[in-house]
Design a protein around this motif. Structure first.
Motif, PDB file in Angstrom:
ATOM      1  N   UNK A   1       0.932  -1.310  -0.013  1.00 17.41           N
ATOM      2  CA  UNK A   1      -0.057   0.182  -0.093  1.00 17.41           C
ATOM      3  C   UNK A   1       0.816   1.126   0.037  1.00 17.41           C
ATOM      4  N   UNK A   2       0.629   2.197  -0.928  1.00 16.82           N
ATOM      5  CA  UNK A   2       1.355   3.135  -1.067  1.00 16.82           C
ATOM      6  C   UNK A   2       0.649   4.489   0.063  1.00 16.82           C
ATOM      7  N   UNK A   3       1.832   5.019   0.761  1.00 15.37           N
ATOM      8  CA  UNK A   3       1.618   5.797   1.826  1.00 15.37           C
ATOM      9  C   UNK A   3       2.114   7.463   1.683  1.00 15.37           C
ATOM     10  N   UNK A   4       1.657   8.360   2.344  1.00 16.92           N
ATOM     11  CA  UNK A   4       2.323   9.458   2.230  1.00 16.92           C
ATOM     12  C   UNK A   4       3.853   9.325   3.109  1.00 16.92           C
ATOM     13  N   UNK A   5       4.730  10.078   2.102  1.00 16.65           N
ATOM     14  CA  UNK A   5       6.115   9.927   2.883  1.00 16.65           C
ATOM     15  C   UNK A   5       6.228  10.776   4.037  1.00 16.65           C
ATOM     16  N   UNK A   6       7.300  10.273   4.986  1.00 23.12           N
ATOM     17  CA  UNK A   6       7.558  10.785   6.084  1.00 23.12           C
ATOM     18  C   UNK A   6       7.826  12.355   6.035  1.00 23.12           C
ATOM     19  N   UNK A   7       8.533  12.855   4.965  1.00 23.86           N
ATOM     20  CA  UNK A   7       8.345  14.384   4.882  1.00 23.86           C
ATOM     21  C   UNK A   7       8.105  14.626   3.227  1.00 23.86           C
ATOM     22  N   UNK A   8       7.414  15.689   3.057  1.00 27.86           N
ATOM     23  CA  UNK A   8       7.195  15.877   1.708  1.00 27.86           C
ATOM     24  C   UNK A   8       7.088  17.416   1.762  1.00 27.86           C
ATOM     25  N   UNK A   9       7.445  18.091   0.562  1.00 27.16           N
ATOM     26  CA  UNK A   9       7.546  19.431   0.238  1.00 27.16           C
ATOM     27  C   UNK A   9       7.062  20.115  -0.986  1.00 27.16           C
ATOM     28  N   UNK A  10       6.400  21.321  -0.733  1.00 26.69           N
ATOM     29  CA  UNK A  10       6.178  22.099  -2.015  1.00 26.69           C
ATOM     30  C   UNK A  10       7.092  23.431  -1.812  1.00 26.69           C
ATOM     31  N   UNK A  11       6.863  24.303  -2.786  1.00 24.38           N
ATOM     32  CA  UNK A  11       7.445  25.627  -2.801  1.00 24.38           C
ATOM     33  C   UNK A  11       7.391  26.311  -1.665  1.00 24.38           C
ATOM     34  N   UNK A  12       6.256  26.141  -1.108  1.00 22.26           N
ATOM     35  CA  UNK A  12       6.052  27.082   0.164  1.00 22.26           C
ATOM     36  C   UNK A  12       5.786  26.144   1.818  1.00 22.26           C
ATOM     37  N   UNK A  13       5.587  24.912   1.730  1.00 29.79           N
ATOM     38  CA  UNK A  13       5.417  24.261   2.930  1.00 29.79           C
ATOM     39  C   UNK A  13       6.159  23.049   2.909  1.00 29.79           C
ATOM     40  N   UNK A  14       6.391  22.399   4.183  1.00 31.38           N
ATOM     41  CA  UNK A  14       7.175  21.093   4.475  1.00 31.38           C
ATOM     42  C   UNK A  14       6.032  20.619   5.388  1.00 31.38           C
ATOM     43  N   UNK A  15       5.890  19.314   5.099  1.00 30.69           N
ATOM     44  CA  UNK A  15       4.895  18.730   5.778  1.00 30.69           C
ATOM     45  C   UNK A  15       5.602  17.400   6.308  1.00 30.69           C
ATOM     46  N   UNK A  16       5.840  17.055   7.533  1.00 28.13           N
ATOM     47  CA  UNK A  16       6.658  15.675   8.048  1.00 28.13           C
ATOM     48  C   UNK A  16       5.964  15.230   9.443  1.00 28.13           C
ATOM     49  N   UNK A  17       6.351  14.074   9.399  1.00 29.22           N
ATOM     50  CA  UNK A  17       5.877  13.151  10.697  1.00 29.22           C
ATOM     51  C   UNK A  17       6.251  14.205  11.986  1.00 29.22           C
ATOM     52  N   UNK A  18       5.210  14.095  12.852  1.00 28.72           N
ATOM     53  CA  UNK A  18       5.499  14.883  14.246  1.00 28.72           C
ATOM     54  C   UNK A  18       6.570  14.144  14.896  1.00 28.72           C
ATOM     55  N   UNK A  19       7.441  15.008  15.207  1.00 29.20           N
ATOM     56  CA  UNK A  19       8.285  14.644  16.294  1.00 29.20           C
ATOM     57  C   UNK A  19       8.092  14.970  17.806  1.00 29.20           C
ATOM     58  N   UNK A  20       8.505  14.497  18.698  1.00 30.69           N
ATOM     59  CA  UNK A  20       8.173  14.717  20.148  1.00 30.69           C
ATOM     60  C   UNK A  20       8.250  16.158  20.351  1.00 30.69           C
ATOM     61  N   UNK A  21       9.296  17.081  20.121  1.00 32.36           N
ATOM     62  CA  UNK A  21       9.507  18.178  20.373  1.00 32.36           C
ATOM     63  C   UNK A  21       8.435  19.099  19.609  1.00 32.36           C
ATOM     64  N   UNK A  22       7.769  18.685  18.506  1.00 30.68           N
ATOM     65  CA  UNK A  22       6.681  19.556  18.044  1.00 30.68           C
ATOM     66  C   UNK A  22       5.408  19.539  18.616  1.00 30.68           C
ATOM     67  N   UNK A  23       5.380  18.599  19.498  1.00 32.31           N
ATOM     68  CA  UNK A  23       3.913  18.628  20.306  1.00 32.31           C
ATOM     69  C   UNK A  23       3.364  19.869  21.102  1.00 32.31           C
ATOM     70  N   UNK A  24       4.262  20.607  21.585  1.00 27.92           N
ATOM     71  CA  UNK A  24       3.582  21.652  22.163  1.00 27.92           C
ATOM     72  C   UNK A  24       3.107  22.567  21.432  1.00 27.92           C
ATOM     73  N   UNK A  25       3.690  23.024  20.339  1.00 27.15           N
ATOM     74  CA  UNK A  25       3.361  23.953  19.243  1.00 27.15           C
ATOM     75  C   UNK A  25       2.053  23.360  18.646  1.00 27.15           C
ATOM     76  N   UNK A  26       2.071  22.132  18.258  1.00 27.51           N
ATOM     77  CA  UNK A  26       0.991  21.530  17.654  1.00 27.51           C
ATOM     78  C   UNK A  26      -0.154  21.599  18.356  1.00 27.51           C
ATOM     79  N   UNK A  27      -0.088  21.443  19.765  1.00 26.95           N
ATOM     80  CA  UNK A  27      -1.158  21.197  20.630  1.00 26.95           C
ATOM     81  C   UNK A  27      -1.855  22.715  20.735  1.00 26.95           C
ATOM     82  N   UNK A  28      -1.003  23.716  20.839  1.00 31.27           N
ATOM     83  CA  UNK A  28      -1.571  25.157  20.690  1.00 31.27           C
ATOM     84  C   UNK A  28      -2.394  25.297  19.260  1.00 31.27           C
ATOM     85  N   UNK A  29      -1.877  24.765  18.339  1.00 32.16           N
ATOM     86  CA  UNK A  29      -2.806  24.904  16.970  1.00 32.16           C
ATOM     87  C   UNK A  29      -3.885  24.271  16.951  1.00 32.16           C
TER      88      UNK A  29
END
Length: 115
Positions: A1-29
């Motif tokens: 089964x094909x899955x989204x990559x761990x990290x993918x980018x466009x000209x303006x965005x970076x989408x990547x798997x959450x790291x533990x250090x990301x959690x506080x900022x993402x919880x506020x979002x």
């Protein structure tokens, strides 16, 4: 089964798997989505991102290896602007289930609209 990559980018965005250090900022979002629960009848979970990071948010019979929770950041200044939670293979093998998505206020996330 094909899955989204761990990290993918466009000209303006970076989408990547959450790291533990990301959690506080993402919880506020995630906190900005409190209003959604007036329509879905669910309790607001203040630890949603941490729980998804540790255990996943799986459908019935789901497997953790098919789950992704990813941060969305600007390429220009690496600023968090959103969160994406998906499950691959539900309800059918060739499906991707968008479990949760949020991007913060339009004025701060105008890059999202262009991608």
């Amino acid at each position: 089964m094909k899955q989204l990559p761990v990290e993918w980018k466009s000209d303006r965005l970076i989408v990547s798997n959450v790291e533990e250090s990301d959690i506080p900022e993402l919880e506020s979002i995630y906190e900005t989505s409190r209003y959604l629960h007036q329509w879905d009848g669910q309790e607001h979970d203040r630890n949603y991102v941490k729980e998804c990071f540790e255990e996943g948010h799986l459908p019935p019979g789901g497997r953790l290896e098919n789950y992704r929770i990813q941060s969305i950041r600007t390429n220009e200044d690496d600023r968090y602007i959103g969160l994406l939670s998906v499950y691959h293979g539900y309800p059918s093998e060739d499906s991707i289930y968008l479990e949760f998505y949020i991007s913060i206020a339009r004025s701060r996330s105008r890059d999202m609209d262009k991608n």
